[in-house]
Design an enzyme around this catalytic site. Structure first.
Site, PDB file in Angstrom:
ATOM      1  N   CYS A 131       0.837  -1.201   0.000  1.00  0.00           N
ATOM      2  CA  CYS A 131       0.000   0.000   0.000  1.00  0.00           C
ATOM      3  C   CYS A 131       0.872   1.252   0.000  1.00  0.00           C
ATOM      4  O   CYS A 131       1.357   1.687   1.045  1.00  0.00           O
ATOM      5  CB  CYS A 131      -0.914  -0.011   1.222  1.00  0.00           C
ATOM      6  SG  CYS A 131      -1.883   1.493   1.361  1.00  0.00           S
TER       7      CYS A 131
ATOM      8  N   CYS B 193      -0.414   4.136   2.131  1.00  0.00           N
ATOM      9  CA  CYS B 193      -0.251   3.959   3.583  1.00  0.00           C
ATOM     10  C   CYS B 193       1.191   4.253   3.988  1.00  0.00           C
ATOM     11  O   CYS B 193       1.443   4.863   5.027  1.00  0.00           O
ATOM     12  CB  CYS B 193      -0.555   2.522   4.008  1.00  0.00           C
ATOM     13  SG  CYS B 193      -2.061   1.853   3.349  1.00  0.00           S
ATOM     14  N   ASP B 194       2.140   3.782   3.197  1.00  0.00           N
ATOM     15  CA  ASP B 194       3.530   3.745   3.651  1.00  0.00           C
ATOM     16  C   ASP B 194       4.484   4.628   2.853  1.00  0.00           C
ATOM     17  O   ASP B 194       5.656   4.756   3.216  1.00  0.00           O
ATOM     18  CB  ASP B 194       4.043   2.293   3.587  1.00  0.00           C
ATOM     19  CG  ASP B 194       3.192   1.373   4.453  1.00  0.00           C
ATOM     20  OD1 ASP B 194       2.761   1.825   5.530  1.00  0.00           O
ATOM     21  OD2 ASP B 194       2.954   0.228   4.050  1.00  0.00           O
TER      22      ASP B 194
END
Ligand code: NDP
Length: 319
Positions: A137, A140-141
């Site tokens: 992701c 997300c990261d």
């Protein structure tokens, strides 16, 4: 909440399909209960820009879109609950679904909208470096890789989208593609190929990762099986998977027809499964389109069929 609670319409999953089904089912007074699952809001909560969902002329983001859908379902009284379906017994109606391994609900109608989950390559290094440079992701990261070098694996729209997103944060992005072409839509391909800090490595397979306490590089094989096959090593700080998804249908497979990949089979053009009163909507039943709008549309169809079933007027034929 009571044990063995009885509900008329139970929806499992909180992506566009689940929330749209909840909007329609609650407006139809079906007393619907929706369990939001592992990732409330579903896959779109890990997406950035959404430019192709009708009704947002300037575009929106995945989290905003999902929050809007959630609020719309709540506005009509949908009972939205945290919890994961951990067991299912569809041997007879009412259908029995166990939540979090503790409580069981009996549902007259069931709408399965459990979506799909990101695939991994299956390399031991993906496990070894989990949380230490390996991610599925980018949104997300990606923040952790500002001004660093990352690699994205995959040649579809997701991989291109992830690479483009990361290119705005990272100094350099490798896109590792196993074939000699991108499968992504033309517009996404063009965007990737025109982005100066994305380097596409066609015909490369990932063999492993290396690094001391975190990912420091990837070992690749270029043109595997060809006479000019070649080992390649790239120095990277982050490794992102974008190689497709697996439908979250395991619980339901004993009772429903699925294709070889596990996507639930429904009657063509309808969300009806082989069981009366059981419907499948969104990515769990869609290997082809997998768009937010098509998921939402099938959630709408599932709720309408549930309503018809409950009132004894189901129009779609059962298999
Ligand atoms: P896809 O199935 O379209 O693409 C998966 C990619 O991963 C392919 O390039 C495939 O390679 C590659 N791949 C699969 N397994 C491996 C492996 N073991 N090793 C190396 N590479 C591998 O999945 P996506 O998630 O990209 O897209 C799913 C659907 O969602 C598509 O219909 C897509 O169009 C849509 N989508 C639309 C978006 C948008 O419109 N904004 C954004 C994101 C997705 P190969 O080509 O060789 O099979």
């Amino acid at each position: 909440m009571k044990e063995n609670e009885k509900v008329r319409c139970l929806i499992i999953g909180s992506g566009p399909a689940g929330y749209t089904a909840a909007i329609y089912a609650s407006r139809a007074n079906l007393g619907c209960v929706l369990y939001e699952g592992l990732q409330p809001g579903g896959q779109l909560t890990t997406t950035t820009e959404v430019e192709n969902f009708p009704g947002y002329p300037q575009g929106t983001t995945g989290p905003v879109l999902m929050d809007d859908l959630r609020q719309q379902a709540a506005r009509f009284g949908a009972d939205l609950r945290p919890g994961i379906a951990t067991a299912a017994d569809l041997s007879a109606a009412p259908y029995r679904i166990t939540i979090d391994g503790t409580k069981t609900l009996e549902a007259d109608t069931l709408i399965i909208a459990t979506g799909a989950t990101a695939n991994y390559l299956g390399l031991p290094d993906e496990q070894a470096y989990a949380g230490m440079g390996v991610s599925a992701c980018a949104t997300c990261d990606g923040f952790f890789y500002r001004k660093k070098t990352v690699a994205v694996v995959g040649g579809g729209d997701t991989a291109c989208e992830e690479a483009l997103y990361l290119s705005s944060l990272a100094a350099k992005v490798y896109l590792i593609v196993r074939k000699d072409y991108l499968r992504a839509s033309h517009v996404m391909q063009q965007r990737v190929l025109r982005t100066p800090n994305i380097e596409v490595l066609f015909e490369h397979q990932v063999k492993g990762l290396y690094g001391d306490g975190g990912v420091e590089g990837a070992r690749l094989l270029r043109r595997q099986g060809q006479p000019d096959q070649e080992d390649v090593s790239i120095a990277i700080d982050g490794f992102f998977l974008a190689i497709g998804h697996t439908p979250n249908s395991t619980l339901f497979r004993p009772w429903l027809d699925t294709n070889e990949a596990g996507y639930i089979l429904t009657l063509p053009g309808s969300p009806c499964t082989r069981l009366p009163g059981v419907f499948a909507a969104g990515d769990v039943a869609d290997p082809h389109y997998r768009q937010a709008i098509t998921a939402a549309a099938s959630g709408c169809m599932a709720a309408i069929e549930a309503e018809r079933y409950l009132s004894g007027q189901q129009t779609a034929p059962q298999g």
